[in-house]
Write a protein that holds these residues in place. Structure first.
Motif, PDB file in Angstrom:
ATOM      1  N   THR A   1       0.821  -1.209   0.000  1.00 24.42           N
ATOM      2  CA  THR A   1       0.000   0.000   0.000  1.00 24.42           C
ATOM      3  C   THR A   1       0.856   1.260   0.000  1.00 24.42           C
ATOM      4  OG1 THR A   1      -1.743  -1.154   1.213  1.00 24.42           O
ATOM      5  CG2 THR A   1      -1.790   1.258   1.265  1.00 24.42           C
ATOM      6  N   VAL A   2       0.394   2.268  -0.708  1.00 25.70           N
ATOM      7  CA  VAL A   2       1.058   3.569  -0.689  1.00 25.70           C
ATOM      8  C   VAL A   2       0.324   4.467   0.304  1.00 25.70           C
ATOM      9  CG1 VAL A   2       1.640   5.638  -2.009  1.00 25.70           C
ATOM     10  CG2 VAL A   2       1.831   3.377  -3.062  1.00 25.70           C
TER      11      VAL A   2
ATOM     12  N   ARG B   1      -3.380   5.854  -0.389  1.00 19.94           N
ATOM     13  CA  ARG B   1      -3.597   6.267  -1.780  1.00 19.94           C
ATOM     14  C   ARG B   1      -4.053   5.034  -2.544  1.00 19.94           C
ATOM     15  NH1 ARG B   1       1.339   9.335  -4.290  1.00 19.94           N
ATOM     16  NH2 ARG B   1      -0.188   9.447  -5.981  1.00 19.94           N
ATOM     17  N   LYS B   2      -5.267   5.047  -3.041  1.00 22.83           N
ATOM     18  CA  LYS B   2      -5.867   3.871  -3.679  1.00 22.83           C
ATOM     19  C   LYS B   2      -5.303   3.625  -5.079  1.00 22.83           C
ATOM     20  CE  LYS B   2     -10.204   4.217  -1.123  1.00 22.83           C
ATOM     21  NZ  LYS B   2     -11.686   4.357  -1.214  1.00 22.83           N
ATOM     22  N   ASN B   3      -5.445   2.377  -5.505  1.00 27.10           N
ATOM     23  CA  ASN B   3      -5.092   1.947  -6.859  1.00 27.10           C
ATOM     24  C   ASN B   3      -3.625   2.207  -7.216  1.00 27.10           C
ATOM     25  OD1 ASN B   3      -7.833   1.230  -7.306  1.00 27.10           O
ATOM     26  ND2 ASN B   3      -8.289   3.381  -7.778  1.00 27.10           N
ATOM     27  N   LEU B   4      -2.751   2.069  -6.233  1.00 23.68           N
ATOM     28  CA  LEU B   4      -1.333   2.283  -6.472  1.00 23.68           C
ATOM     29  C   LEU B   4      -0.547   1.416  -5.495  1.00 23.68           C
ATOM     30  CD1 LEU B   4       0.633   4.073  -8.158  1.00 23.68           C
ATOM     31  CD2 LEU B   4       0.642   5.669  -6.240  1.00 23.68           C
ATOM     32  N   VAL B   5       0.520   0.789  -5.983  1.00 19.53           N
ATOM     33  CA  VAL B   5       1.378  -0.010  -5.102  1.00 19.53           C
ATOM     34  C   VAL B   5       2.714   0.701  -4.951  1.00 19.53           C
ATOM     35  CG1 VAL B   5       0.277  -2.199  -5.662  1.00 19.53           C
ATOM     36  CG2 VAL B   5       2.224  -1.413  -7.010  1.00 19.53           C
ATOM     37  N   VAL B   6       3.412   0.387  -3.892  1.00 14.99           N
ATOM     38  CA  VAL B   6       4.631   1.115  -3.546  1.00 14.99           C
ATOM     39  C   VAL B   6       5.657   1.064  -4.669  1.00 14.99           C
ATOM     40  CG1 VAL B   6       6.537   1.289  -1.906  1.00 14.99           C
ATOM     41  CG2 VAL B   6       4.263   0.666  -1.093  1.00 14.99           C
ATOM     42  N   SER B   7       5.820  -0.103  -5.297  1.00 17.46           N
ATOM     43  CA  SER B   7       6.855  -0.241  -6.326  1.00 17.46           C
ATOM     44  C   SER B   7       6.586   0.624  -7.546  1.00 17.46           C
ATOM     45  CB  SER B   7       6.986  -1.707  -6.752  1.00 17.46           C
ATOM     46  OG  SER B   7       5.751  -2.181  -7.242  1.00 17.46           O
ATOM     47  N   ASP B   8       5.305   1.046  -7.742  1.00 17.45           N
ATOM     48  CA  ASP B   8       4.961   1.894  -8.892  1.00 17.45           C
ATOM     49  C   ASP B   8       4.876   3.369  -8.531  1.00 17.45           C
ATOM     50  OD1 ASP B   8       4.769  -0.281 -10.586  1.00 17.45           O
ATOM     51  OD2 ASP B   8       2.672  -0.635 -10.073  1.00 17.45           O
ATOM     52  N   ASP B   9       4.974   3.671  -7.256  1.00 17.61           N
ATOM     53  CA  ASP B   9       4.861   5.060  -6.827  1.00 17.61           C
ATOM     54  C   ASP B   9       6.115   5.838  -7.217  1.00 17.61           C
ATOM     55  OD1 ASP B   9       3.405   7.111  -5.155  1.00 17.61           O
ATOM     56  OD2 ASP B   9       5.327   7.058  -4.113  1.00 17.61           O
ATOM     57  N   LYS B  10       5.920   7.056  -7.759  1.00 16.38           N
ATOM     58  CA  LYS B  10       7.050   7.856  -8.223  1.00 16.38           C
ATOM     59  C   LYS B  10       8.025   8.166  -7.095  1.00 16.38           C
ATOM     60  CE  LYS B  10       4.628  10.035 -12.078  1.00 16.38           C
ATOM     61  NZ  LYS B  10       4.157  11.316 -12.669  1.00 16.38           N
ATOM     62  N   ALA B  11       7.502   8.348  -5.904  1.00 15.29           N
ATOM     63  CA  ALA B  11       8.360   8.730  -4.781  1.00 15.29           C
ATOM     64  C   ALA B  11       9.296   7.607  -4.368  1.00 15.29           C
ATOM     65  CB  ALA B  11       7.496   9.152  -3.593  1.00 15.29           C
ATOM     66  N   TYR B  12       8.870   6.357  -4.613  1.00 11.93           N
ATOM     67  CA  TYR B  12       9.664   5.233  -4.119  1.00 11.93           C
ATOM     68  C   TYR B  12      10.142   4.297  -5.230  1.00 11.93           C
ATOM     69  CZ  TYR B  12       7.508   6.825   0.194  1.00 11.93           C
ATOM     70  OH  TYR B  12       7.092   7.601   1.241  1.00 11.93           O
ATOM     71  N   GLY B  13       9.372   4.146  -6.280  1.00 14.00           N
ATOM     72  CA  GLY B  13       9.733   3.211  -7.341  1.00 14.00           C
ATOM     73  C   GLY B  13      11.080   3.493  -7.965  1.00 14.00           C
ATOM     74  N   LYS B  14      11.384   4.795  -8.151  1.00 15.85           N
ATOM     75  CA  LYS B  14      12.674   5.158  -8.736  1.00 15.85           C
ATOM     76  C   LYS B  14      13.774   5.194  -7.680  1.00 15.85           C
ATOM     77  CE  LYS B  14      10.808   7.855 -12.587  1.00 15.85           C
ATOM     78  NZ  LYS B  14      10.760   9.186 -13.250  1.00 15.85           N
ATOM     79  N   MET B  15      13.403   5.594  -6.462  1.00 16.32           N
ATOM     80  CA  MET B  15      14.396   5.713  -5.403  1.00 16.32           C
ATOM     81  C   MET B  15      14.903   4.347  -4.941  1.00 16.32           C
ATOM     82  SD  MET B  15      13.946   7.563  -1.683  1.00 16.32           S
ATOM     83  CE  MET B  15      12.896   6.274  -0.989  1.00 16.32           C
ATOM     84  N   VAL B  16      14.024   3.349  -4.998  1.00 19.44           N
ATOM     85  CA  VAL B  16      14.376   2.002  -4.532  1.00 19.44           C
ATOM     86  C   VAL B  16      14.106   1.017  -5.665  1.00 19.44           C
ATOM     87  CG1 VAL B  16      14.076   0.313  -2.680  1.00 19.44           C
ATOM     88  CG2 VAL B  16      13.596   2.723  -2.237  1.00 19.44           C
TER      89      VAL B  16
END
Length: 388
Positions: free
Chosen positions: A140-141, A149-164
């Motif tokens: 969950t994000v 934040r619905k309909n979004l997973v952590v690995s796809d989130d801009k804040a974290y997907g690129k950072m990690v």
């Protein structure tokens, strides 16, 4: 040895049974008994005297920091610095380290000062938990306020997907802290529940949170730390038997010293022993450990017939056979060196610079190991029974 409760209370002092002393000046201690709460471990009973463990850790650190600051005039510290960090005194053995090792000595001295400052609360408070279930594995994000934040997973989130990027490859998963409103990103656990402390071998961990190096938390595990086998409740400085092993005097406070090195310098800058790399790995049960008869048996410092079982053994064996081990950033070296310094100044006042008790005043530099080299094995993980 395990101390009976009445002896324990005499050693630790009744003042340690009062909550809210030094520990709360340095940490934001999680209250309660669930989701990482520490209340059960501040009762003053055996395996539940966290305040006393921490105060003892402060004492060990302060003693070592002061002593290493007097390296040039303290022969005992020179011996310990040689054994645990590979710092070689000059040819005359009258104090200052060799030019080659001068910067290494300054590094170790600085880290001990930083460690003391951290242990005294001069670097700001960090959260302290007594179980890793304060972190919940999730996809969950969450926003900074903790809403979903619905309909979004952590690995796809801009804040974290690129950072990690490890999130994309599934090497890492996300763990969310409701308390801190932050993530921890790390390797998934196979235990049930999937948490660090669910693995009973795990002792303690400094966890870097998602906002970066300055945001960390310290977690002590119920089974691995509070109920760890073969650790003393408090320092036993009275043992005077020649050949007594330093590793048998391990206290719970020593694990705290170890973790505070991680905290004070940052977890990414302080690799544990099993992260030294393939060329420096020491197999847990290889033959080759400090000779129990040394200095009486001066033919060889390392006895090829003895087996090493602990991280402390691995440290000393590595230094004896290859003094240029990368130990100046390893928390385990600071913890054991600090305990050796403390025991040289208190109680029976024994020299543990070889890992085995001997009277003070022995040779400054141990004899070179015998001609036979220790076998090294790539990819070996050091024994699990070290101070984590």
């Amino acid at each position: 040895m395990r101390l009976p409760l009445y002896s324990l209370l005499g050693l630790l002092g009744l003042s340690n049974l009062v909550l809210g002393k030094a520990l709360d000046n340095v940490f934001k201690v999680k209250k309660g008994t669930t989701l990482g709460g520490c209340d059960n471990y501040r009762t003053g009973q055996v395996n539940a005297n966290l305040d006393a463990y921490f105060e003892e850790a402060q004492t060990i650190i302060k003693t070592a920091s002061d002593a290493f600051g007097k390296y040039n005039t303290d022969v005992q510290v020179q011996k310990i610095a040689k054994s645990f960090f590979g710092i070689t005194p000059n040819a005359k053995q009258d104090g200052p380290a060799t030019t080659e090792d001068g910067n290494l000595l300054k590094h170790v001295q600085t880290w001990f000062v930083n460690l003391d400052n951290y242990a005294q609360g001069r670097s700001g408070k960090i959260p302290l938990y007594c179980n890793s279930d304060f972190l919940e594995q999730t996809t969950t994000v969450y926003t900074k306020g903790g809403t979903v934040r619905k309909n979004l997973v952590v690995s796809d989130d801009k804040a974290y997907g690129k950072m990690v990027p490890e999130l994309k490859t599934k090497q890492y998963v996300a763990f969310w802290s409701r308390d801190l409103k932050e993530y921890y990103f790390g390797t998934p656990y196979t235990t049930k529940p999937p948490t660090y402390c669910a693995d009973r071998r795990n002792i303690a961990v400094v966890t870097p949170m998602s906002t970066g190096k300055e945001s960390i938390s310290l977690c002590l595990c119920p089974a691995g730390f509070f109920n760890k086998a073969n650790t003393l409740e408090a320092i036993d400085a009275t043992n005077s038997d020649i050949g007594h092993a330093l590793q048998k005097l391990e206290t719970k406070s020593l694990s705290i010293v170890h973790e505070l090195v991680h905290a004070s310098e940052g977890p990414y800058e302080t690799p544990d022993i099993n992260a030294w790399g393939p060329l420096a790995s020491i197999k847990p049960k290889i033959k080759g450990q400090p000779n129990p008869n040394w200095p009486g048996d001066t033919d060889k410092f390392v006895d090829m017939d003895r087996e090493a079982y602990s991280a402390m053994d691995a440290i000393l064996t590595a230094q004896a056979t290859n003094p240029r081990q990368p130990t100046e950033n390893t928390p385990e070296n600071y913890a054991w060196a600090a305990l050796a310094v403390y025991l040289a100044q208190n109680g029976a006042k024994m020299d543990y610079s070889t890992g085995l008790a001997r009277p003070l005043g022995g040779p400054l530099v141990p004899p070179a190991p015998g001609g036979k080299k220790l076998r090294r094995d790539d990819g070996i993980v050091v024994a699990q029974n070290f101070t984590a």
